[in-house]
Design a protein around this motif. Sequence first.
Motif, PDB file in Angstrom:
ATOM      1  N   PRO A 119     -42.941  16.469 -10.771  1.00  0.00           N
ATOM      2  CA  PRO A 119     -43.333  15.680 -11.941  1.00  0.00           C
ATOM      3  C   PRO A 119     -42.407  14.499 -12.219  1.00  0.00           C
ATOM      4  CG  PRO A 119     -43.493  18.019 -12.441  1.00  0.00           C
ATOM      5  CD  PRO A 119     -42.829  17.907 -11.094  1.00  0.00           C
ATOM      6  N   ILE A 120     -41.101  14.692 -12.017  1.00  0.00           N
ATOM      7  CA  ILE A 120     -40.155  13.602 -12.269  1.00  0.00           C
ATOM      8  C   ILE A 120     -40.398  12.448 -11.309  1.00  0.00           C
ATOM      9  CG2 ILE A 120     -37.703  12.963 -12.165  1.00  0.00           C
ATOM     10  CD1 ILE A 120     -37.138  15.879 -13.151  1.00  0.00           C
ATOM     11  N   LEU A 134     -51.335  29.222   0.524  1.00  0.00           N
ATOM     12  CA  LEU A 134     -52.095  27.977   0.446  1.00  0.00           C
ATOM     13  C   LEU A 134     -51.508  26.955   1.419  1.00  0.00           C
ATOM     14  CD1 LEU A 134     -52.749  27.448  -3.370  1.00  0.00           C
ATOM     15  CD2 LEU A 134     -54.417  28.027  -1.620  1.00  0.00           C
ATOM     16  N   PRO A 135     -52.347  26.342   2.256  1.00  0.00           N
ATOM     17  CA  PRO A 135     -51.822  25.314   3.182  1.00  0.00           C
ATOM     18  C   PRO A 135     -51.416  24.066   2.412  1.00  0.00           C
ATOM     19  CG  PRO A 135     -54.222  25.405   3.295  1.00  0.00           C
ATOM     20  CD  PRO A 135     -53.796  26.541   2.406  1.00  0.00           C
ATOM     21  N   ASN A 136     -50.365  23.409   2.911  1.00  0.00           N
ATOM     22  CA  ASN A 136     -49.886  22.165   2.295  1.00  0.00           C
ATOM     23  C   ASN A 136     -49.662  22.325   0.793  1.00  0.00           C
ATOM     24  OD1 ASN A 136     -51.932  21.067   4.685  1.00  0.00           O
ATOM     25  ND2 ASN A 136     -49.961  20.025   4.598  1.00  0.00           N
ATOM     26  N   ARG A 137     -48.887  23.352   0.440  1.00  0.00           N
ATOM     27  CA  ARG A 137     -48.660  23.665  -0.974  1.00  0.00           C
ATOM     28  C   ARG A 137     -48.094  22.487  -1.757  1.00  0.00           C
ATOM     29  NH1 ARG A 137     -45.065  28.343  -2.434  1.00  0.00           N
ATOM     30  NH2 ARG A 137     -43.777  27.615  -0.714  1.00  0.00           N
ATOM     31  N   ASN A 138     -47.200  21.735  -1.129  1.00  0.00           N
ATOM     32  CA  ASN A 138     -46.574  20.659  -1.885  1.00  0.00           C
ATOM     33  C   ASN A 138     -47.529  19.496  -2.123  1.00  0.00           C
ATOM     34  OD1 ASN A 138     -44.161  20.023  -3.295  1.00  0.00           O
ATOM     35  ND2 ASN A 138     -43.740  18.417  -1.799  1.00  0.00           N
ATOM     36  N   VAL A 139     -48.445  19.258  -1.186  1.00  0.00           N
ATOM     37  CA  VAL A 139     -49.459  18.223  -1.413  1.00  0.00           C
ATOM     38  C   VAL A 139     -50.349  18.630  -2.584  1.00  0.00           C
ATOM     39  CG1 VAL A 139     -51.377  16.924  -0.406  1.00  0.00           C
ATOM     40  CG2 VAL A 139     -49.405  17.524   1.007  1.00  0.00           C
ATOM     41  N   ILE A 140     -50.710  19.920  -2.645  1.00  0.00           N
ATOM     42  CA  ILE A 140     -51.493  20.433  -3.776  1.00  0.00           C
ATOM     43  C   ILE A 140     -50.732  20.219  -5.073  1.00  0.00           C
ATOM     44  CG2 ILE A 140     -52.392  22.549  -4.835  1.00  0.00           C
ATOM     45  CD1 ILE A 140     -53.037  23.515  -1.974  1.00  0.00           C
ATOM     46  N   ARG A 141     -49.433  20.489  -5.050  1.00  0.00           N
ATOM     47  CA  ARG A 141     -48.610  20.292  -6.254  1.00  0.00           C
ATOM     48  C   ARG A 141     -48.619  18.824  -6.673  1.00  0.00           C
ATOM     49  NH1 ARG A 141     -44.255  22.714  -4.680  1.00  0.00           N
ATOM     50  NH2 ARG A 141     -44.300  24.609  -5.933  1.00  0.00           N
ATOM     51  N   TRP A 142     -48.502  17.919  -5.720  1.00  0.00           N
ATOM     52  CA  TRP A 142     -48.512  16.487  -6.033  1.00  0.00           C
ATOM     53  C   TRP A 142     -49.836  16.082  -6.673  1.00  0.00           C
ATOM     54  CZ3 TRP A 142     -45.284  12.119  -5.403  1.00  0.00           C
ATOM     55  CH2 TRP A 142     -43.981  12.425  -5.029  1.00  0.00           C
ATOM     56  N   PHE A 143     -50.928  16.527  -6.107  1.00  0.00           N
ATOM     57  CA  PHE A 143     -52.239  16.239  -6.689  1.00  0.00           C
ATOM     58  C   PHE A 143     -52.314  16.754  -8.123  1.00  0.00           C
ATOM     59  CE2 PHE A 143     -54.289  14.984  -2.732  1.00  0.00           C
ATOM     60  CZ  PHE A 143     -55.398  14.264  -3.162  1.00  0.00           C
ATOM     61  N   ALA A 144     -51.881  18.014  -8.332  1.00  0.00           N
ATOM     62  CA  ALA A 144     -51.979  18.645  -9.653  1.00  0.00           C
ATOM     63  C   ALA A 144     -51.149  17.890 -10.684  1.00  0.00           C
ATOM     64  CB  ALA A 144     -51.536  20.105  -9.560  1.00  0.00           C
ATOM     65  N   VAL A 145     -49.928  17.520 -10.329  1.00  0.00           N
ATOM     66  CA  VAL A 145     -49.065  16.798 -11.274  1.00  0.00           C
ATOM     67  C   VAL A 145     -49.634  15.420 -11.575  1.00  0.00           C
ATOM     68  CG1 VAL A 145     -46.775  15.806 -11.611  1.00  0.00           C
ATOM     69  CG2 VAL A 145     -46.995  18.072 -10.593  1.00  0.00           C
ATOM     70  N   ASN A 146     -50.190  14.770 -10.572  1.00  0.00           N
ATOM     71  CA  ASN A 146     -50.828  13.469 -10.777  1.00  0.00           C
ATOM     72  C   ASN A 146     -51.938  13.573 -11.821  1.00  0.00           C
ATOM     73  OD1 ASN A 146     -51.010  10.659 -10.011  1.00  0.00           O
ATOM     74  ND2 ASN A 146     -52.873  11.158  -8.885  1.00  0.00           N
ATOM     75  N   GLU A 147     -52.717  14.658 -11.751  1.00  0.00           N
ATOM     76  CA  GLU A 147     -53.763  14.902 -12.742  1.00  0.00           C
ATOM     77  C   GLU A 147     -53.155  15.165 -14.118  1.00  0.00           C
ATOM     78  OE1 GLU A 147     -57.119  14.918 -12.439  1.00  0.00           O
ATOM     79  OE2 GLU A 147     -57.083  14.337 -10.324  1.00  0.00           O
ATOM     80  N   TYR A 194     -35.858  14.962 -19.449  1.00  0.00           N
ATOM     81  CA  TYR A 194     -37.171  14.569 -18.925  1.00  0.00           C
ATOM     82  C   TYR A 194     -38.314  15.111 -19.781  1.00  0.00           C
ATOM     83  CZ  TYR A 194     -34.852  12.679 -14.825  1.00  0.00           C
ATOM     84  OH  TYR A 194     -34.064  11.925 -13.994  1.00  0.00           O
ATOM     85  N   THR A 195     -38.054  16.182 -20.529  1.00  0.00           N
ATOM     86  CA  THR A 195     -39.059  16.671 -21.476  1.00  0.00           C
ATOM     87  C   THR A 195     -39.293  15.632 -22.570  1.00  0.00           C
ATOM     88  OG1 THR A 195     -38.550  19.007 -21.061  1.00  0.00           O
ATOM     89  CG2 THR A 195     -39.581  18.472 -23.173  1.00  0.00           C
ATOM     90  N   ARG A 196     -38.213  15.043 -23.059  1.00  0.00           N
ATOM     91  CA  ARG A 196     -38.345  14.009 -24.101  1.00  0.00           C
ATOM     92  C   ARG A 196     -39.118  12.795 -23.586  1.00  0.00           C
ATOM     93  NH1 ARG A 196     -33.074  15.914 -25.219  1.00  0.00           N
ATOM     94  NH2 ARG A 196     -32.108  14.296 -23.927  1.00  0.00           N
ATOM     95  N   LYS A 197     -39.050  12.550 -22.293  1.00  0.00           N
ATOM     96  CA  LYS A 197     -39.809  11.440 -21.709  1.00  0.00           C
ATOM     97  C   LYS A 197     -41.282  11.801 -21.479  1.00  0.00           C
ATOM     98  CE  LYS A 197     -37.655   9.008 -18.424  1.00  0.00           C
ATOM     99  NZ  LYS A 197     -37.285   7.712 -19.009  1.00  0.00           N
ATOM    100  N   GLY A 198     -41.613  13.088 -21.699  1.00  0.00           N
ATOM    101  CA  GLY A 198     -42.993  13.522 -21.519  1.00  0.00           C
ATOM    102  C   GLY A 198     -43.368  13.822 -20.081  1.00  0.00           C
ATOM    103  N   TRP A 199     -42.354  14.086 -19.243  1.00  0.00           N
ATOM    104  CA  TRP A 199     -42.610  14.289 -17.813  1.00  0.00           C
ATOM    105  C   TRP A 199     -42.707  15.755 -17.421  1.00  0.00           C
ATOM    106  CZ3 TRP A 199     -38.864  10.339 -14.988  1.00  0.00           C
ATOM    107  CH2 TRP A 199     -39.183   9.035 -15.412  1.00  0.00           C
ATOM    108  N   ILE A 200     -42.260  16.655 -18.263  1.00  0.00           N
ATOM    109  CA  ILE A 200     -42.216  18.077 -17.913  1.00  0.00           C
ATOM    110  C   ILE A 200     -43.402  18.801 -18.543  1.00  0.00           C
ATOM    111  CG2 ILE A 200     -40.855  20.200 -18.017  1.00  0.00           C
ATOM    112  CD1 ILE A 200     -39.630  17.976 -16.282  1.00  0.00           C
ATOM    113  N   PRO A 201     -44.190  19.527 -17.740  1.00  0.00           N
ATOM    114  CA  PRO A 201     -45.328  20.283 -18.301  1.00  0.00           C
ATOM    115  C   PRO A 201     -44.866  21.276 -19.362  1.00  0.00           C
ATOM    116  CG  PRO A 201     -45.423  20.222 -15.897  1.00  0.00           C
ATOM    117  CD  PRO A 201     -44.087  19.663 -16.284  1.00  0.00           C
TER     118      PRO A 201
END
Length: 427
Positions: A84-85, A129-142, A292-299
């Motif tokens: 997320p950061i 799950l294949p390519n777990r980190n790519v999935i994470r990137w997609f999810a955070v982007n959303e 980073y929470t104050r910046k709104g970046w942390i779920p």
Amino acid sequence: MIGISADFDPVHLGHVRLIDKGREIADETGDEVVIYLNRDFSANHAPFFVPYEARKEMALEAGADRVVPIEGLHYRLTLAYTVPIRIAMMIEDGVVDYVDAANVSPDLIIKKAREFASRGVFSGIPRELPNRNVIRWFAVNEFLYSKYRRKMKFHIIPELTVDGSKISGREIRQEIIDNNMEIPPSVQRVLPESTIRILEREIEKGNVPGRRNLAAIMERMNNLSRGELMKIAYLNADAINSIVRNRKYYREGQIWAAFRKAGYGPVLTRLAMSSIEMNVRREEVRDLIEHYTRKGWIPPDQRVGNLIDRAWFVSEKVIEGMSSVRANEMFLRGRPEVNAPSSFEAGLSLRKHEVRSIRDGMDAHIYVDQNDILSCQIRNGIKIKSPLHLSAQMATYLRLVIDSHIIPFHATIRKRKKGFRALVKIN
């Protein structure tokens, strides 16, 4: 801007394809191709084989326009936080297109990513799950769309394979080591000429391979008390007891064995070792997450306050007879309102001569002893150790906080009418 986030350790032909795809997009848009390059530790918390400046040079030689260093994160935070950061940094920098590689269809990645984005938590993505980190990137982007009202456009290309296998940076590095620090033909065929030239230069200078400061790690693992180790991030009670039980350390294999006995996998072991090496304290990790929470970046579910609330909720349900796994799932699913205590008192067992040696306001180090009992240690010329007397719920709560890896806690001795007690403060 077209963004690529990477270790590039070293740059191989698969990385060149990422840059080429970025260049293809840039030729249409007029944007620049920017590499967000991890600087001090890899995304998986390991020291780099090739130093940053050489990897930066490799990226530029391979066609990137600019390199932005990402530093100070990967020995302090897990991928659930660093992703997320990094994505928020890229969006704020003006990255519009993001390029990555995966060996599964984008449709499957998007489907799985949306499931995690809807939960708002990006840890615990199943290993199968294949390519777990790519999935994470997609999810955070959303997830970050709700903050920025825009998101990066992902361009996923197939992973480059040679003889049916994808190119592995880990295997490249190992082959060079096994070949007495010379680049064998099997490795040369998957590296661009510019990487070979730069890599040979760095090997000749003695800059490759990069190494951990094992002396600092072993010095702390050999000498720090349980209470002092408890202040270091990513060490839970089981890990600390394993460290103490298996002293003395004089080679890296012993360190790995101690963490393996505590149930740590390879990634968490590397993060724990990096935290010990850099002497990263729980307070430091907490402060970074809250910044980073104050910046709104942390779920929301990954914020420190939420982790504390979850520990209290689980402790309540466990006392009621529910399993901790089910209680944790219930918390994540329902996000109930919780009023977790930030402080509480614990009773002590002290001998008469020990009572005479302590005073109000002294610090006490909390730890879990070799018998799995919550305890504290007071230093005043002599070591005074005592179990903590707590209700079942408070004991469960404190143990969950301890095993969170990142939530700081502290105890102070307080003099009461009926004797001394330990005032425990969370976060």
